[in-house]
Design a protein around this motif. Structure first.
Motif, PDB file in Angstrom:
ATOM      1  N   SER A 289       7.332   2.124   6.212  1.00 12.38           N
ATOM      2  CA  SER A 289       8.156   1.028   5.699  1.00 12.38           C
ATOM      3  C   SER A 289       8.127  -0.182   6.629  1.00 12.38           C
ATOM      4  O   SER A 289       8.102  -1.330   6.166  1.00 12.38           O
ATOM      5  CB  SER A 289       9.603   1.497   5.514  1.00 12.38           C
ATOM      6  OG  SER A 289       9.683   2.529   4.546  1.00 12.38           O
TER       7      SER A 289
ATOM      8  N   GLY B 134       4.400  -0.916   4.044  1.00 13.60           N
ATOM      9  CA  GLY B 134       3.862   0.056   3.107  1.00 13.60           C
ATOM     10  C   GLY B 134       4.949   0.749   2.319  1.00 13.60           C
ATOM     11  O   GLY B 134       6.145   0.549   2.560  1.00 13.60           O
ATOM     12  N   VAL B 135       4.525   1.566   1.364  1.00 10.64           N
ATOM     13  CA  VAL B 135       5.463   2.309   0.529  1.00 10.64           C
ATOM     14  C   VAL B 135       5.233   3.803   0.752  1.00 10.64           C
ATOM     15  O   VAL B 135       4.190   4.336   0.371  1.00 10.64           O
ATOM     16  CB  VAL B 135       5.261   1.976  -0.966  1.00 10.64           C
ATOM     17  CG1 VAL B 135       6.238   2.773  -1.826  1.00 10.64           C
ATOM     18  CG2 VAL B 135       5.410   0.484  -1.219  1.00 10.64           C
TER      19      VAL B 135
ATOM     20  N   ASP C 132       0.836  -1.197   0.000  1.00 12.10           N
ATOM     21  CA  ASP C 132       0.000   0.000   0.000  1.00 12.10           C
ATOM     22  C   ASP C 132       0.874   1.252   0.000  1.00 12.10           C
ATOM     23  O   ASP C 132       1.873   1.324   0.730  1.00 12.10           O
ATOM     24  CB  ASP C 132      -0.897   0.052   1.246  1.00 12.10           C
ATOM     25  CG  ASP C 132      -2.081  -0.893   1.159  1.00 12.10           C
ATOM     26  OD1 ASP C 132      -2.366  -1.392   0.065  1.00 12.10           O
ATOM     27  OD2 ASP C 132      -2.723  -1.116   2.209  1.00 12.10           O
ATOM     28  N   GLU C 133       0.487   2.224  -0.797  1.00 12.08           N
ATOM     29  CA  GLU C 133       1.226   3.486  -0.847  1.00 12.08           C
ATOM     30  C   GLU C 133       0.577   4.498   0.087  1.00 12.08           C
ATOM     31  O   GLU C 133      -0.647   4.680   0.090  1.00 12.08           O
ATOM     32  CB  GLU C 133       1.253   4.027  -2.271  1.00 12.08           C
ATOM     33  CG  GLU C 133       2.047   3.153  -3.222  1.00 12.08           C
ATOM     34  CD  GLU C 133       2.071   3.674  -4.649  1.00 12.08           C
ATOM     35  OE1 GLU C 133       2.818   3.115  -5.466  1.00 12.08           O
ATOM     36  OE2 GLU C 133       1.335   4.646  -4.936  1.00 12.08           O
TER      37      GLU C 133
ATOM     38  N   VAL D 115       5.299   7.578  -0.035  1.00 15.47           N
ATOM     39  CA  VAL D 115       5.384   8.382  -1.256  1.00 15.47           C
ATOM     40  C   VAL D 115       5.398   9.845  -0.853  1.00 15.47           C
ATOM     41  O   VAL D 115       4.449  10.344  -0.244  1.00 15.47           O
ATOM     42  CB  VAL D 115       4.198   8.106  -2.201  1.00 15.47           C
ATOM     43  CG1 VAL D 115       4.268   9.016  -3.429  1.00 15.47           C
ATOM     44  CG2 VAL D 115       4.177   6.639  -2.620  1.00 15.47           C
TER      45      VAL D 115
ATOM     46  N   ARG E  43      -0.079  12.465  -7.194  1.00 12.43           N
ATOM     47  CA  ARG E  43       0.692  11.316  -6.715  1.00 12.43           C
ATOM     48  C   ARG E  43      -0.169  10.112  -6.338  1.00 12.43           C
ATOM     49  O   ARG E  43       0.335   9.105  -5.850  1.00 12.43           O
ATOM     50  CB  ARG E  43       1.557  11.757  -5.529  1.00 12.43           C
ATOM     51  CG  ARG E  43       2.723  12.629  -5.990  1.00 12.43           C
ATOM     52  CD  ARG E  43       3.341  13.421  -4.863  1.00 12.43           C
ATOM     53  NE  ARG E  43       4.480  14.185  -5.368  1.00 12.43           N
ATOM     54  CZ  ARG E  43       4.388  15.349  -6.006  1.00 12.43           C
ATOM     55  NH1 ARG E  43       3.192  15.896  -6.229  1.00 12.43           N
ATOM     56  NH2 ARG E  43       5.465  15.980  -6.430  1.00 12.43           N
TER      57      ARG E  43
ATOM     58  N   THR F 150      -2.141   6.799  -6.994  1.00 13.23           N
ATOM     59  CA  THR F 150      -2.175   5.678  -7.927  1.00 13.23           C
ATOM     60  C   THR F 150      -3.225   4.685  -7.441  1.00 13.23           C
ATOM     61  O   THR F 150      -3.868   4.892  -6.410  1.00 13.23           O
ATOM     62  CB  THR F 150      -0.808   4.979  -8.000  1.00 13.23           C
ATOM     63  OG1 THR F 150      -0.588   4.253  -6.781  1.00 13.23           O
ATOM     64  CG2 THR F 150       0.328   5.977  -8.208  1.00 13.23           C
TER      65      THR F 150
ATOM     66  N   LYS G 146      -2.610   2.115  -6.020  1.00 15.38           N
ATOM     67  CA  LYS G 146      -2.095   1.507  -4.790  1.00 15.38           C
ATOM     68  C   LYS G 146      -2.182   2.443  -3.588  1.00 15.38           C
ATOM     69  O   LYS G 146      -1.846   2.046  -2.470  1.00 15.38           O
ATOM     70  CB  LYS G 146      -0.642   1.069  -4.990  1.00 15.38           C
ATOM     71  CG  LYS G 146      -0.462  -0.049  -6.011  1.00 15.38           C
ATOM     72  CD  LYS G 146       1.001  -0.452  -6.108  1.00 15.38           C
ATOM     73  CE  LYS G 146       1.184  -1.591  -7.119  1.00 15.38           C
ATOM     74  NZ  LYS G 146       2.620  -1.987  -7.219  1.00 15.38           N
ATOM     75  N   THR G 147      -2.601   3.671  -3.807  1.00 18.83           N
ATOM     76  CA  THR G 147      -2.644   4.649  -2.713  1.00 18.83           C
ATOM     77  C   THR G 147      -3.734   4.282  -1.710  1.00 18.83           C
ATOM     78  O   THR G 147      -4.882   4.048  -2.082  1.00 18.83           O
ATOM     79  CB  THR G 147      -2.905   6.066  -3.248  1.00 18.83           C
ATOM     80  OG1 THR G 147      -1.918   6.383  -4.238  1.00 18.83           O
ATOM     81  CG2 THR G 147      -2.831   7.082  -2.120  1.00 18.83           C
TER      82      THR G 147
END
Length: 394
Positions: free
Chosen positions: A138, A142-143, A121-122, A145, A165, A167, A169-170
């Protein structure tokens, strides 16, 4: 039996190995070994916890109130938090199942992320920001951004910057206003614009409002008070900043019951409950702590005005922060990076500041200076910084 030496680092999780130690802590460690230091780096009030708050904790000990509380915190404290938020910020929560008392706001951030993030997940993070956000994202898989802001917009974020920003995946957006490290705030109109984007993309907002009380020119606007945002916001706050209670480690999260119950499950297994004695102190702070808070706010406003004016006079570009107790001046004209400037200033003039790059994108070329220091210290620090800059910039 094998005598092969164990490589302990390879036995650590990849997530832990991937994150860097706090950039703030490194400068504190350097400063602790030096004499005649003026520190503008510490992110905590220079006031002691008010006596009545300390006394409430002492009295709880005298009465032998040293057992666990409910996992979610004392119901009296949760009720006081609910009343305080509704009275001051016009947001309403049920103390029975929408409020969890945490071990500082920092645990609240961790709980919120662990409750909602799946691997991959972002999470959009408005930067510059508090140093723990990206590492905590992290650590839960998660990622992070970055959504970088800049001096050009007074470090405020716009709905367009966020939407660019997003996506598929957000999952969520992390906001923190008033901001650490910039002191920037967000108004109702700007937040309403962000709310429309958040709702359109079905995102969650994690709103860290630990500095909510510390605003100087306008009242704080709480994210869940914006139309459509209460049901998709996890509000994180606490007692450290406005009530001068950093060492007590008492915070809270408020959210719709589904989110709150999820966070409570994690809290039950990881912390059990916040310190009982600290909860009694927090209850007294909410009940009878307004006068001391207002005195601090008045003093911080005066110090902010002095520091901003002084930095501008010595040639540093510095926006006027609307909240918290930090200024974030630009040091680009000196030709140094943020880290070089902070290190040289510490060694040559014995002034400790925090390099802006540790707070993420948009922070390079700046330093964070806390004005939660006495006027005498601030005046001396300004003199030393002026001398340091004059050696290099004519």
């Amino acid at each position: 039996m094998s005598t092969m030496k164990t490589d302990h680092k390879t036995q650590l999780s990849e997530a832990v190995n991937s994150i860097k130690p706090s950039g703030i802590r490194r400068f504190f460690d350097l400063a602790s070994k030096m004499d005649n230091i003026i520190s503008l780096g510490v992110g905590e009030p220079d006031y002691s916890t008010p006596w009545n708050v300390r006394e409430a904790s002492i009295h709880s000990l005298e009465r032998g109130l040293t057992s666990y509380t409910a996992n979610a915190g004392m119901i009296e404290l949760r009720e006081a938090i609910a009343q305080y938020l509704e009275r001051r910020f016009d947001v309403s929560y049920n103390p029975e199942d929408e409020i969890v008392v945490t071990v500082g706001a920092s645990e609240g951030i961790d709980l919120a992320l662990r409750a909602i993030v799946n691997p991959g997940d972002e999470i959009l993070i408005v930067e510059p920001c508090f140093v723990s956000y990206a590492p905590l994202v992290s650590l839960v898989g998660g990622v992070p951004v970055s959504v970088p802001t800049s001096l050009d917009t007074n470090f405020e974020v716009t709905s367009k910057m966020i939407e660019e920003r997003i996506t598929d995946k957000t999952k969520a957006v992390m906001l923190s206003f008033p901001s650490n490290p910039t002191g920037s705030i967000m108004g109702e109109e700007a937040l309403a614009s962000i709310a429309r984007v958040v709702c359109e993309h079905d995102l969650v907002v994690l709103s860290d409002e630990i500095y909510a009380e510390l605003t100087y020119d306008t009242e704080h606007v709480s994210v869940p008070s914006i139309k459509g945002m209460r049901d998709r916001t996890i509000l994180i706050s606490g007692f450290s900043k406005a009530f001068a209670m950093t060492g007590w480690r008492v915070g809270y999260v408020t959210a719709p019951s589904t989110y709150a119950k999820a966070m409570l499950k994690i809290h039950q297994y990881s912390m059990m409950c916040a310190s009982t004695m600290a909860q009694y102190a927090a209850l007294e702070a909410l009940t009878n702590g307004r006068d001391e808070m207002e005195e601090m706010i008045t003093s911080y406003r005066q110090r902010r005005n002095y520091v901003v004016k002084s930095f501008r006079e010595i040639g540093l570009t510095c926006h006027n922060p609307g909240g918290a107790f930090y200024v974030f001046p630009s040091i680009i004209k000196t030709g140094f990076t943020s880290e070089q400037f902070a290190e040289k200033l510490l060694v040559e003039e014995r002034v400790a500041v925090v390099p802006g790059d540790v707070f993420g994108q948009g922070g390079e070329g700046h330093i964070r200076c806390s004005y939660a220091a006495s006027m005498n210290q601030l005046e001396e620090a300004v003199e030393r910084i002026d001398r340091f800059i004059n050696k290099r910039v004519k």
